[in-house]
Design a protein around this motif. Structure first.
Motif, PDB file in Angstrom:
ATOM      1  N   ILE A 168       0.854  -1.181   0.000  1.00 18.89           N
ATOM      2  CA  ILE A 168       0.000   0.000   0.000  1.00 18.89           C
ATOM      3  C   ILE A 168       0.892   1.234   0.000  1.00 18.89           C
ATOM      4  N   PHE A 169       0.700   2.104  -0.992  1.00 18.71           N
ATOM      5  CA  PHE A 169       1.390   3.398  -1.051  1.00 18.71           C
ATOM      6  C   PHE A 169       0.325   4.481  -1.084  1.00 18.71           C
ATOM      7  N   ASP A 170       0.241   5.240  -0.017  1.00 18.49           N
ATOM      8  CA  ASP A 170      -0.797   6.272   0.126  1.00 18.49           C
ATOM      9  C   ASP A 170      -0.152   7.560   0.640  1.00 18.49           C
ATOM     10  N   PRO A 171       0.652   8.230  -0.212  1.00 19.82           N
ATOM     11  CA  PRO A 171       1.422   9.380   0.269  1.00 19.82           C
ATOM     12  C   PRO A 171       0.579  10.598   0.626  1.00 19.82           C
ATOM     13  N   VAL A 172      -0.671  10.656   0.194  1.00 19.32           N
ATOM     14  CA  VAL A 172      -1.538  11.775   0.571  1.00 19.32           C
ATOM     15  C   VAL A 172      -1.872  11.683   2.059  1.00 19.32           C
ATOM     16  N   ARG A 173      -2.266  10.492   2.502  1.00 20.56           N
ATOM     17  CA  ARG A 173      -2.605  10.311   3.911  1.00 20.56           C
ATOM     18  C   ARG A 173      -1.382  10.003   4.768  1.00 20.56           C
ATOM     19  N   PHE A 174      -0.395   9.342   4.173  1.00 17.09           N
ATOM     20  CA  PHE A 174       0.808   8.950   4.917  1.00 17.09           C
ATOM     21  C   PHE A 174       2.034   9.352   4.101  1.00 17.09           C
ATOM     22  N   PRO A 175       2.529  10.583   4.301  1.00 12.54           N
ATOM     23  CA  PRO A 175       3.690  11.062   3.533  1.00 12.54           C
ATOM     24  C   PRO A 175       4.893  10.142   3.719  1.00 12.54           C
ATOM     25  N   TYR A 176       5.699  10.046   2.685  1.00  9.82           N
ATOM     26  CA  TYR A 176       6.897   9.223   2.734  1.00  9.82           C
ATOM     27  C   TYR A 176       7.920   9.808   3.688  1.00  9.82           C
ATOM     28  N   ARG A 177       8.806   8.934   4.160  1.00 11.97           N
ATOM     29  CA  ARG A 177       9.916   9.404   4.984  1.00 11.97           C
ATOM     30  C   ARG A 177      10.803  10.338   4.183  1.00 11.97           C
ATOM     31  N   PRO A 178      11.284  11.415   4.793  1.00  9.92           N
ATOM     32  CA  PRO A 178      12.135  12.364   4.045  1.00  9.92           C
ATOM     33  C   PRO A 178      13.399  11.715   3.488  1.00  9.92           C
ATOM     34  N   ASP A 179      13.917  10.688   4.168  1.00  7.23           N
ATOM     35  CA  ASP A 179      15.174  10.066   3.750  1.00  7.23           C
ATOM     36  C   ASP A 179      14.971   8.838   2.877  1.00  7.23           C
TER      37      ASP A 179
ATOM     38  N   TYR B  81       8.357   4.124   2.842  1.00  7.29           N
ATOM     39  CA  TYR B  81       8.065   4.079   4.269  1.00  7.29           C
ATOM     40  C   TYR B  81       9.140   3.423   5.130  1.00  7.29           C
ATOM     41  N   ASP B  82       9.841   2.414   4.615  1.00  9.68           N
ATOM     42  CA  ASP B  82      10.876   1.716   5.378  1.00  9.68           C
ATOM     43  C   ASP B  82      10.299   1.259   6.722  1.00  9.68           C
ATOM     44  N   THR B  83      10.863   1.706   7.855  1.00 12.12           N
ATOM     45  CA  THR B  83      10.403   1.216   9.159  1.00 12.12           C
ATOM     46  C   THR B  83       9.209   1.991   9.713  1.00 12.12           C
ATOM     47  N   ASP B  84       8.662   2.929   8.947  1.00 13.46           N
ATOM     48  CA  ASP B  84       7.440   3.632   9.339  1.00 13.46           C
ATOM     49  C   ASP B  84       6.256   2.766   8.899  1.00 13.46           C
ATOM     50  N   ASN B  85       5.646   2.065   9.830  1.00 13.52           N
ATOM     51  CA  ASN B  85       4.592   1.103   9.510  1.00 13.52           C
ATOM     52  C   ASN B  85       3.183   1.663   9.681  1.00 13.52           C
ATOM     53  N   ARG B  86       3.034   2.979   9.801  1.00 13.68           N
ATOM     54  CA  ARG B  86       1.705   3.545  10.055  1.00 13.68           C
ATOM     55  C   ARG B  86       0.735   3.281   8.904  1.00 13.68           C
ATOM     56  N   CYS B  87       1.194   3.423   7.664  1.00 11.04           N
ATOM     57  CA  CYS B  87       0.329   3.186   6.516  1.00 11.04           C
ATOM     58  C   CYS B  87      -0.112   1.728   6.484  1.00 11.04           C
TER      59      CYS B  87
ATOM     60  N   LYS C  72      -3.601  -9.056   6.694  1.00  9.71           N
ATOM     61  CA  LYS C  72      -2.542  -9.183   7.680  1.00  9.71           C
ATOM     62  C   LYS C  72      -1.297  -8.544   7.084  1.00  9.71           C
ATOM     63  N   GLY C  73      -0.223  -8.390   7.877  1.00 15.11           N
ATOM     64  CA  GLY C  73       0.910  -7.636   7.372  1.00 15.11           C
ATOM     65  C   GLY C  73       2.269  -8.213   7.712  1.00 15.11           C
ATOM     66  N   ILE C  74       3.232  -7.833   6.888  1.00 13.43           N
ATOM     67  CA  ILE C  74       4.658  -8.056   7.130  1.00 13.43           C
ATOM     68  C   ILE C  74       5.287  -6.680   7.305  1.00 13.43           C
ATOM     69  N   ALA C  75       5.936  -6.451   8.429  1.00 10.39           N
ATOM     70  CA  ALA C  75       6.485  -5.130   8.749  1.00 10.39           C
ATOM     71  C   ALA C  75       7.984  -5.075   8.494  1.00 10.39           C
ATOM     72  N   VAL C  76       8.469  -3.874   8.253  1.00 12.44           N
ATOM     73  CA  VAL C  76       9.905  -3.589   8.243  1.00 12.44           C
ATOM     74  C   VAL C  76      10.241  -2.954   9.583  1.00 12.44           C
ATOM     75  N   VAL C  77      11.222  -3.492  10.287  1.00 17.31           N
ATOM     76  CA  VAL C  77      11.585  -2.974  11.607  1.00 17.31           C
ATOM     77  C   VAL C  77      13.089  -2.742  11.676  1.00 17.31           C
ATOM     78  N   GLU C  78      13.496  -1.993  12.671  1.00 12.94           N
ATOM     79  CA  GLU C  78      14.920  -1.800  12.931  1.00 12.94           C
ATOM     80  C   GLU C  78      15.531  -3.130  13.380  1.00 12.94           C
ATOM     81  N   ASN C  79      16.800  -3.313  13.065  1.00 16.16           N
ATOM     82  CA  ASN C  79      17.470  -4.556  13.458  1.00 16.16           C
ATOM     83  C   ASN C  79      17.532  -4.745  14.968  1.00 16.16           C
ATOM     84  N   ASP C  80      17.490  -3.634  15.713  1.00 12.46           N
ATOM     85  CA  ASP C  80      17.525  -3.726  17.178  1.00 12.46           C
ATOM     86  C   ASP C  80      16.130  -3.566  17.779  1.00 12.46           C
TER      87      ASP C  80
END
Length: 278
Positions: A15-26, A63-69, A82-90
């Motif tokens: 899901i890519f919804d940049p209007v409701r959930f803007p992308y990470r700046p980086d 989004y990377d590790t921003d899982n809000r969307c 259901k979902g598969i998330a991206v998380v920080e290694n720690d």
């Protein structure tokens, strides 16, 4: 019965919804135009093709590790996603438990983008996934899998391989990395997604150069450990991709309705924890 009328679960999409959930700046890549697709639009696509459920994959792009969307899409779906998330290694156990309570069933590793060495030192994360009964979804390409296998083998976590392992068709079935994937399949502790053909094929749809790899994966993993995914909305696709023709290709590759029911419904339903009557 047509494949469009058979029960189905789509096990790879975004899901890519940049209007409701803007992308990470980086972010390294900002999906735009036809690459974007909201949760509501995706549910309409699923309805059009008779797909009951979806495993939505959190992307590194945007989004990377921003899982809000991703979490919002699951919440909107009324139990359909259901979902598969991206998380920080720690990532902490508390974070994983919170994600699990919101419909996340696993975590994604993406060596195809970040490299194998990026995941050095992630044994504690894998241990927590194993403890919680969550999946580790892995996207490798070409010859990467053998270098990652020691970490995977030591973890005991259930493994879900993306996009057929993204082999190099020109290297043939005897390529050591692909043979390592087949060995992993025969071990009985991994599943594979028959998806993303456009990501490793050198031919246009229907990507006939990938078919021998699909057949070998089915022999090694069996249909009890194979699932299908559309890869909607087709980020960085080298050509136009349509949902319907992908399903018709699965119908061609798996002409037996019992086989299709295993691939598209029974196996993913059991793996991902949907009840038999949903």
């Amino acid at each position: 019965m047509s494949i469009f009328n058979e029960p189905k679960i789509d096990c790879h999409n975004h899901i890519f919804d940049p209007v409701r959930f803007p992308y990470r700046p980086d972010t390294h890549y900002r999906p735009s135009g036809q690459e974007c697709g909201s949760a509501q639009l995706f549910m309409q696509v699923l309805d059009a093709y008779g797909v009951g459920h979806a495993l939505v994959v959190g992307p590194n792009s945007g989004y990377d590790t921003d899982n809000r969307c991703l979490l919002d899409a699951i919440a909107q779906s009324g139990g359909r996603f259901k979902g598969i998330a991206v998380v920080e290694n720690d990532c902490t156990l508390e974070t994983l438990m919170s994600l699990q309570a919101q419909g996340i069933v696993g975590v994604a590793f993406n060596p195809a983008f970040l490299g194998v060495s990026y995941y050095t030192g992630t044994a504690p994360l894998l241990k927590m996934l194993q403890q919680l009964g969550m999946l580790l979804q892995v996207q490798v390409e070409k010859d990467q899998l053998p270098d990652l296998l020691p970490l995977l083998n030591e973890s005991g976590v259930r493994i879900l391989i993306d996009h057929c392992g993204r082999p190099e068709p020109r290297d043939g079935l005897s390529n050591p990395a692909f043979q390592a994937l087949l060995t992993l399949g025969r071990s009985g502790r991994a599943w594979v997604k028959l998806s993303g053909l456009a990501k490793f094929s050198h031919e246009p749809h229907p990507h006939a150069d990938t078919w021998p790899f699909i057949h070998e994966l089915v022999r090694a993993f069996t249909l009890e450990r194979c699932v299908w995914g559309s890869d909607w909305p087709y980020l960085r696709a080298p050509e136009r991709v349509e949902y319907g023709p992908q399903l018709k290709l699965i119908e061609k590759l798996f002409p037996n309705t019992v086989d299709r029911n295993k691939l598209l419904w029974d196996t993913p339903r059991q793996l991902l924890g949907w009840a038999s009557d949903t």
